[in-house]
Design an enzyme around this catalytic site. Structure first.
Site, PDB file in Angstrom:
ATOM      1  N   GLU A   1     -10.742  -5.066  10.789  1.00  0.00           N
ATOM      2  CA  GLU A   1      -9.910  -3.798   9.895  1.00  0.00           C
ATOM      3  C   GLU A   1     -10.686  -3.666   8.597  1.00  0.00           C
ATOM      4  O   GLU A   1     -10.759  -4.940   7.853  1.00  0.00           O
ATOM      5  CB  GLU A   1      -8.395  -4.165   9.878  1.00  0.00           C
ATOM      6  CG  GLU A   1      -7.860  -2.909   9.248  1.00  0.00           C
ATOM      7  CD  GLU A   1      -6.245  -3.258   9.119  1.00  0.00           C
ATOM      8  OE1 GLU A   1      -5.595  -2.153   8.881  1.00  0.00           O
ATOM      9  OE2 GLU A   1      -5.939  -4.511   8.784  1.00  0.00           O
TER      10      GLU A   1
ATOM     11  N   GLY B   1       2.384  -5.733   7.640  1.00  0.00           N
ATOM     12  CA  GLY B   1       1.547  -6.120   6.960  1.00  0.00           C
ATOM     13  C   GLY B   1       0.332  -6.710   7.892  1.00  0.00           C
ATOM     14  O   GLY B   1       0.221  -6.030   8.879  1.00  0.00           O
TER      15      GLY B   1
ATOM     16  N   CYS C   1      -3.117   1.481   7.348  1.00  0.00           N
ATOM     17  CA  CYS C   1      -3.070   0.955   8.357  1.00  0.00           C
ATOM     18  C   CYS C   1      -3.759   2.166   9.469  1.00  0.00           C
ATOM     19  O   CYS C   1      -4.388   1.430  10.480  1.00  0.00           O
ATOM     20  CB  CYS C   1      -1.788   0.464   8.848  1.00  0.00           C
ATOM     21  SG  CYS C   1      -1.381  -0.962   7.710  1.00  0.00           S
TER      22      CYS C   1
ATOM     23  N   GLU D   1       4.735  -3.961  12.325  1.00  0.00           N
ATOM     24  CA  GLU D   1       3.754  -2.934  12.181  1.00  0.00           C
ATOM     25  C   GLU D   1       2.609  -3.668  11.690  1.00  0.00           C
ATOM     26  O   GLU D   1       2.691  -4.041  10.384  1.00  0.00           O
ATOM     27  CB  GLU D   1       4.429  -1.662  11.242  1.00  0.00           C
ATOM     28  CG  GLU D   1       3.617  -0.649  11.696  1.00  0.00           C
ATOM     29  CD  GLU D   1       2.546  -0.292  10.550  1.00  0.00           C
ATOM     30  OE1 GLU D   1       1.818  -1.302  10.254  1.00  0.00           O
ATOM     31  OE2 GLU D   1       2.099   0.836  10.388  1.00  0.00           O
ATOM     32  N   LEU D   2       1.558  -3.850  12.466  1.00  0.00           N
ATOM     33  CA  LEU D   2       0.459  -4.766  11.794  1.00  0.00           C
ATOM     34  C   LEU D   2      -0.999  -3.921  11.762  1.00  0.00           C
ATOM     35  O   LEU D   2      -0.815  -2.885  11.280  1.00  0.00           O
ATOM     36  CB  LEU D   2       0.193  -5.852  12.484  1.00  0.00           C
ATOM     37  CG  LEU D   2       1.261  -6.654  13.207  1.00  0.00           C
ATOM     38  CD1 LEU D   2       1.153  -7.794  14.019  1.00  0.00           C
ATOM     39  CD2 LEU D   2       2.350  -7.277  11.853  1.00  0.00           C
TER      40      LEU D   2
ATOM     41  N   ASN E   1       0.838  -1.407  -0.029  1.00  0.00           N
ATOM     42  CA  ASN E   1      -0.010   0.035  -0.032  1.00  0.00           C
ATOM     43  C   ASN E   1       0.828   1.423  -0.090  1.00  0.00           C
ATOM     44  O   ASN E   1       0.230   2.316  -0.465  1.00  0.00           O
ATOM     45  CB  ASN E   1      -0.920  -0.081   1.208  1.00  0.00           C
ATOM     46  CG  ASN E   1      -0.223  -0.204   2.482  1.00  0.00           C
ATOM     47  OD1 ASN E   1       0.700  -0.747   2.560  1.00  0.00           O
ATOM     48  ND2 ASN E   1      -0.764   0.305   3.656  1.00  0.00           N
TER      49      ASN E   1
ATOM     50  N   LYS F   1      11.947  -7.654   1.078  1.00  0.00           N
ATOM     51  CA  LYS F   1      11.058  -8.308   0.365  1.00  0.00           C
ATOM     52  C   LYS F   1       9.970  -7.762   0.079  1.00  0.00           C
ATOM     53  O   LYS F   1       8.995  -7.659   1.023  1.00  0.00           O
ATOM     54  CB  LYS F   1      10.895  -9.922   0.906  1.00  0.00           C
ATOM     55  CG  LYS F   1       9.886 -10.584   0.135  1.00  0.00           C
ATOM     56  CD  LYS F   1       9.650 -11.683   1.325  1.00  0.00           C
ATOM     57  CE  LYS F   1       8.351 -12.625   0.363  1.00  0.00           C
ATOM     58  NZ  LYS F   1       7.191 -11.758   0.133  1.00  0.00           N
ATOM     59  N   HIS F   2       9.607  -6.982  -1.020  1.00  0.00           N
ATOM     60  CA  HIS F   2       8.432  -6.365  -1.136  1.00  0.00           C
ATOM     61  C   HIS F   2       7.171  -7.372  -1.547  1.00  0.00           C
ATOM     62  O   HIS F   2       7.568  -8.583  -2.142  1.00  0.00           O
ATOM     63  CB  HIS F   2       8.400  -5.342  -2.375  1.00  0.00           C
ATOM     64  CG  HIS F   2       8.605  -4.139  -1.975  1.00  0.00           C
ATOM     65  ND1 HIS F   2      10.092  -3.742  -1.743  1.00  0.00           N
ATOM     66  CD2 HIS F   2       8.347  -2.770  -1.895  1.00  0.00           C
ATOM     67  CE1 HIS F   2      10.261  -2.360  -1.599  1.00  0.00           C
ATOM     68  NE2 HIS F   2       9.232  -1.969  -1.369  1.00  0.00           N
TER      69      HIS F   2
ATOM     70  N   SER G   1       4.676  -9.129  -3.745  1.00  0.00           N
ATOM     71  CA  SER G   1       4.809  -9.435  -5.096  1.00  0.00           C
ATOM     72  C   SER G   1       4.025  -8.966  -6.025  1.00  0.00           C
ATOM     73  O   SER G   1       4.001  -8.842  -7.330  1.00  0.00           O
ATOM     74  CB  SER G   1       4.341 -10.839  -5.319  1.00  0.00           C
ATOM     75  OG  SER G   1       3.285 -11.394  -4.874  1.00  0.00           O
TER      76      SER G   1
END
Length: 453
Positions: free
Chosen positions: A358, A205, A261, A227-228, A130, A153-154, A156
């Site tokens: 969420e 994520g 988020c 960070e969720l 995002n 690791k972005h 995909s």
């Protein structure tokens, strides 16, 4: 090959090869090889490289913003702002890292005792889609300035953005292996976390994904920052500046088409001003421009993927079924792309999905509360604890802020991440901090030194 879908058109924008184990091995080896020399550089030398990266991002900002718009639908104006924010994050840590990591003398029974901060090795950043530039910067800027090397690791779904970030480092002349990206699926993530050449992990994520990363990292005795998700409350009390509150909360909730988020997701309005607030918010949201994210006047682009749109719609339908009133939106439009309309739900029951889960999309969920005590009772009745805001008289708001169970609180303002201030949640929103002096110290060994006669 990975098909990258443009969410505006629903068509394949590009195909991208996923990294296999052989490629990942080369990147891990390269990061480990680059670490000793990068660590040996002074803060000033590392900072000069980060400033060059910032300049490169700005010089190529149109290219970077276009990639975000194409791969995840971010409106071009927002995307340009994200590139600038990332450049600013690089410059902040280039300027401040040495101060943040200055040795701290602590009196003891020694002739002299102090704590000094040493890098750990290679930090693995596992990132979502995002905010592909800013969320990457929150990892690499502090970690690199502390003397670590970094592998990102972005997600995909944004491989073009990931590749462009690495290219910016190459164009800036940063030594090879210091910052690398890996585009691969989740099947390789666990092996990367477990690899002895990875010293720490930063994950942004979902709560479910964060739980899995935390378990793997803990089993290897490796530090992790998580960070969720969030279901951030915003409390608006009688006496607040309602026009300002409506304007800022609309911005907070609908930035990135609501896919943030730290967006204000549950709006709790004191009942004496609730009707007026609903009227003002309805007018504000009706004016938002939804459309092609490549156009400068577009404020709301598409949802990043159709699967996410379908999940969002189920949450809206659940909330209406349970008694919420849908004032606008709430229906999937016809036509190409994964667009979802600006949606306003009022009188949302406490057991509705818009309050218990969420919601990642352009949905504002409102509910009246009788007083401040009920507001905080509802605000804190969530498994999440990322951000929160309160709107009232300034002094009153500052005193009430501590009642939130959240990692950061805004009083009469927007909840945002700022490179100068620590950011991070509690409860199932994660642990550890990013940004500010606290964030850079997540990626170091706080080494105690005791010196005798």
């Amino acid at each position: 090959m990975l098909d990258v879908i443009n969410p505006t058109t629903g068509k394949v924008a590009r195909q991208f090869p996923l990294a296999n184990q052989k490629i990942i091995e080369k990147k891990l080896a390269k990061a480990a090889q680059a670490y000793p020399e990068w660590r040996a550089l002074s803060f000033a030398e590392r900072g000069e490289y980060l400033r060059k990266v910032a300049n490169t991002l700005r010089e190529q900002s149109k290219k970077h913003s276009a990639l975000m718009t194409e791969e995840m639908g971010k409106p071009v104006v927002e995307a340009l702002g994200e590139v600038e924010k990332s450049a600013g994050g690089c410059e902040h840590y280039a300027d401040k890292a040495e101060d943040y990591l200055a040795p701290q003398e602590i009196p003891s029974d020694a002739k002299k005792s102090w704590v000094q901060f040493q890098p750990l090795g290679t930090v693995l950043g596992i990132l979502p889609w995002n905010s592909p530039y800013w969320l990457a910067t929150r990892v690499f800027a502090p970690a690199l300035m502390a003397g670590n090397t970094v592998i990102l690791k972005h997600d995909s779904h944004v491989p073009g953005c990931a590749e462009a970030i690495e290219q910016a480092f190459i164009d800036a002349g940063v030594p090879s292996g210091v910052l690398q990206v890996v585009i691969t699926d989740h099947s390789h993530a666990e092996a990367m976390i477990r690899d002895p050449r990875i010293s720490a992990v930063s994950f942004t994520g979902s709560t479910r994904g964060g739980s899995q990363v935390a378990a793997i990292a803990a089993s290897e005795i490796k530090p992790a920052v998580l960070e969720l998700g969030g279901s951030d409350p915003a409390i608006v009390l009688a006496g607040a500046d309602l026009d300002k509150a409506v304007d800022v909360l609309a911005t907070s909730r609908f930035i990135c088409a609501g896919q943030s988020c730290i967006a204000a997701k549950r709006l709790l309005i004191e009942e004496s001003v609730y009707p007026e607030f609903v009227e003002k918010m309805t007018q504000r949201l009706a004016a938002l421009r939804v459309g092609d994210p490549t156009q400068a006047d577009t404020e709301i682009g598409p949802i990043a993927r159709d699967g996410l749109r379908q999940e969002l719609h189920k949450q809206v339908e659940d909330s209406v079924k349970r008694g919420a009133k849908c004032i606008m939106g709430g229906k999937i439009p016809e036509g190409p792309g994964s667009f979802y309309p600006v949606t306003l739900l009022t009188d949302v029951p406490l057991d509705a999905a818009a309050f218990t889960e969420e919601t990642f999309g352009p949905i504002a969920a409102l509910r009246a509360v009788k007083d401040v005590d009920e507001a905080f009772s509802i605000a804190n009745a969530t498994v999440y604890g990322l951000g929160a805001s309160i709107w009232t008289e300034t002094n009153k708001g500052a005193k009430l802020a501590a009642r939130f169970e959240a990692g950061q609180v805004a009083v009469n303002g927007i909840v945002k991440s700022d490179p100068r201030l620590p950011s991070g949640g509690i409860k199932r929103s994660g642990y550890g901090k990013e940004l500010g002096p606290h964030g850079i110290r997540e990626f170091v060994n706080s080494q105690q030194i005791w010196q005798g006669e």
